[in-house]
Write a protein that holds these residues in place. Sequence first.
Motif, PDB file in Angstrom:
ATOM      1  N   GLN A  70       0.873  -1.174   0.000  1.00 45.52           N
ATOM      2  CA  GLN A  70       0.000   0.000   0.000  1.00 45.52           C
ATOM      3  C   GLN A  70       0.906   1.219   0.000  1.00 45.52           C
ATOM      4  N   LEU A  71       0.615   2.163  -0.872  1.00 46.96           N
ATOM      5  CA  LEU A  71       1.404   3.378  -0.972  1.00 46.96           C
ATOM      6  C   LEU A  71       1.022   4.330   0.157  1.00 46.96           C
ATOM      7  N   VAL A  72       1.991   4.680   1.003  1.00 43.79           N
ATOM      8  CA  VAL A  72       1.765   5.615   2.100  1.00 43.79           C
ATOM      9  C   VAL A  72       2.070   7.035   1.629  1.00 43.79           C
ATOM     10  N   SER A  73       3.237   7.208   0.984  1.00 39.11           N
ATOM     11  CA  SER A  73       3.558   8.494   0.385  1.00 39.11           C
ATOM     12  C   SER A  73       4.630   8.304  -0.690  1.00 39.11           C
ATOM     13  N   PRO A  74       4.578   9.101  -1.731  1.00 36.70           N
ATOM     14  CA  PRO A  74       3.538  10.068  -2.045  1.00 36.70           C
ATOM     15  C   PRO A  74       2.268   9.367  -2.500  1.00 36.70           C
ATOM     16  N   VAL A  75       1.164  10.064  -2.458  1.00 36.27           N
ATOM     17  CA  VAL A  75      -0.106   9.458  -2.858  1.00 36.27           C
ATOM     18  C   VAL A  75      -0.559   9.944  -4.228  1.00 36.27           C
ATOM     19  N   ASN A  80       6.793  16.807  -6.522  1.00 34.81           N
ATOM     20  CA  ASN A  80       7.975  17.672  -6.538  1.00 34.81           C
ATOM     21  C   ASN A  80       8.856  17.322  -5.345  1.00 34.81           C
ATOM     22  N   VAL A  81      10.171  17.197  -5.586  1.00 36.78           N
ATOM     23  CA  VAL A  81      11.112  16.811  -4.528  1.00 36.78           C
ATOM     24  C   VAL A  81      12.376  17.652  -4.592  1.00 36.78           C
ATOM     25  N   GLY A  82      13.203  17.512  -3.560  1.00 34.84           N
ATOM     26  CA  GLY A  82      14.528  18.141  -3.539  1.00 34.84           C
ATOM     27  C   GLY A  82      15.527  17.211  -4.203  1.00 34.84           C
ATOM     28  N   ASP A  83      16.478  16.698  -3.414  1.00 37.54           N
ATOM     29  CA  ASP A  83      17.534  15.836  -3.964  1.00 37.54           C
ATOM     30  C   ASP A  83      17.130  14.374  -4.114  1.00 37.54           C
ATOM     31  N   GLN A  84      16.108  13.940  -3.354  1.00 33.78           N
ATOM     32  CA  GLN A  84      15.770  12.523  -3.329  1.00 33.78           C
ATOM     33  C   GLN A  84      14.300  12.269  -3.636  1.00 33.78           C
ATOM     34  N   PRO A 126      20.081  12.956  -9.827  1.00 31.40           N
ATOM     35  CA  PRO A 126      21.325  13.652 -10.142  1.00 31.40           C
ATOM     36  C   PRO A 126      21.213  15.151 -10.466  1.00 31.40           C
ATOM     37  N   ALA A 127      20.155  15.581 -11.106  1.00 23.52           N
ATOM     38  CA  ALA A 127      20.068  16.971 -11.558  1.00 23.52           C
ATOM     39  C   ALA A 127      18.604  17.390 -11.627  1.00 23.52           C
ATOM     40  N   SER A 128      18.363  18.670 -11.825  1.00 22.30           N
ATOM     41  CA  SER A 128      16.990  19.148 -11.977  1.00 22.30           C
ATOM     42  C   SER A 128      16.343  18.500 -13.198  1.00 22.30           C
ATOM     43  N   GLY A 129      15.052  18.244 -13.094  1.00 24.81           N
ATOM     44  CA  GLY A 129      14.320  17.654 -14.206  1.00 24.81           C
ATOM     45  C   GLY A 129      13.251  16.702 -13.719  1.00 24.81           C
ATOM     46  N   SER A 130      12.599  16.047 -14.664  1.00 21.77           N
ATOM     47  CA  SER A 130      11.545  15.074 -14.360  1.00 21.77           C
ATOM     48  C   SER A 130      12.097  13.669 -14.505  1.00 21.77           C
ATOM     49  N   TYR A 131      11.761  12.814 -13.530  1.00 20.56           N
ATOM     50  CA  TYR A 131      12.257  11.445 -13.497  1.00 20.56           C
ATOM     51  C   TYR A 131      11.114  10.475 -13.267  1.00 20.56           C
ATOM     52  N   GLU A 132      11.239   9.312 -13.861  1.00 24.23           N
ATOM     53  CA  GLU A 132      10.307   8.215 -13.610  1.00 24.23           C
ATOM     54  C   GLU A 132      11.005   7.207 -12.707  1.00 24.23           C
ATOM     55  N   MET A 133      10.399   6.909 -11.579  1.00 25.36           N
ATOM     56  CA  MET A 133      10.938   5.882 -10.682  1.00 25.36           C
ATOM     57  C   MET A 133      10.108   4.625 -10.886  1.00 25.36           C
ATOM     58  N   ARG A 134      10.773   3.534 -11.220  1.00 22.40           N
ATOM     59  CA  ARG A 134      10.098   2.250 -11.415  1.00 22.40           C
ATOM     60  C   ARG A 134      10.351   1.377 -10.195  1.00 22.40           C
ATOM     61  N   LEU A 135       9.315   0.659  -9.787  1.00 24.62           N
ATOM     62  CA  LEU A 135       9.395  -0.174  -8.593  1.00 24.62           C
ATOM     63  C   LEU A 135       9.214  -1.642  -8.970  1.00 24.62           C
ATOM     64  N   PHE A 136      10.010  -2.498  -8.324  1.00 25.99           N
ATOM     65  CA  PHE A 136      10.011  -3.938  -8.585  1.00 25.99           C
ATOM     66  C   PHE A 136       9.966  -4.683  -7.254  1.00 25.99           C
ATOM     67  N   GLN A 150       5.081   2.635 -11.365  1.00 24.77           N
ATOM     68  CA  GLN A 150       6.020   3.747 -11.408  1.00 24.77           C
ATOM     69  C   GLN A 150       5.361   5.032 -10.955  1.00 24.77           C
ATOM     70  N   LEU A 151       6.189   5.971 -10.547  1.00 23.24           N
ATOM     71  CA  LEU A 151       5.763   7.304 -10.153  1.00 23.24           C
ATOM     72  C   LEU A 151       6.702   8.299 -10.813  1.00 23.24           C
ATOM     73  N   GLU A 152       6.264   9.550 -10.884  1.00 20.08           N
ATOM     74  CA  GLU A 152       7.083  10.587 -11.471  1.00 20.08           C
ATOM     75  C   GLU A 152       7.487  11.587 -10.391  1.00 20.08           C
ATOM     76  N   PHE A 153       8.762  11.977 -10.428  1.00 18.81           N
ATOM     77  CA  PHE A 153       9.290  12.949  -9.476  1.00 18.81           C
ATOM     78  C   PHE A 153       9.928  14.095 -10.253  1.00 18.81           C
TER      79      PHE A 153
END
Length: 156
Positions: A70-75, A80-84, A126-136, A150-153
């Motif tokens: 179950q996803l607790v956060s983000p929902v 939008n995030v800082g470094d992580q 690594p740098a400013s921009g949009s990223y897709e995080m994939r989960l396995f 997946q989620l986008e950050f």
Amino acid sequence: MTYSHTLALAKQGDSEAIKVLLNQQLKTKNITVKVALKDPAWQLLSNPLPLGEFLRQPMMKPKFFADGLQLVSPVRSQTNVGDQAKLVLANPKNVWLLASYNSKGGGNSQSCGHAVQGDQVTCKLPASGSYEMRLFTSTESQGEFNYIGQLEFNKS
């Protein structure tokens, strides 16, 4: 009604046409569908969400739920995030989690680190921009991991 006519009506939001098409596809699995357009019960959730909130949720694969996660956060599917980029999950079955990320729209996939058996996954972006995080996930710490969503950050 012909299939093409039914499909056209379904695309316009006709709940009866949607029901007919879903029932045709699911008949072989002995599943029957009742559809009420904009009815919260259509979400198939124990606690239905308002439509806007429902549409902003991350679209996870059935395996995500089969693994008891179950996803607790983000929902939301985009955050939008800082470094992580950080995912917090309820993980009652204690499955192994593995994540990777890449720049949205392409680029090489980068590992977020080794597999963890816990309730959170973090990726240092690594740098400013949009990223897709994939989960396995996997039941083992090594070997084959299955894609579950997946989620986008957006790093500023």
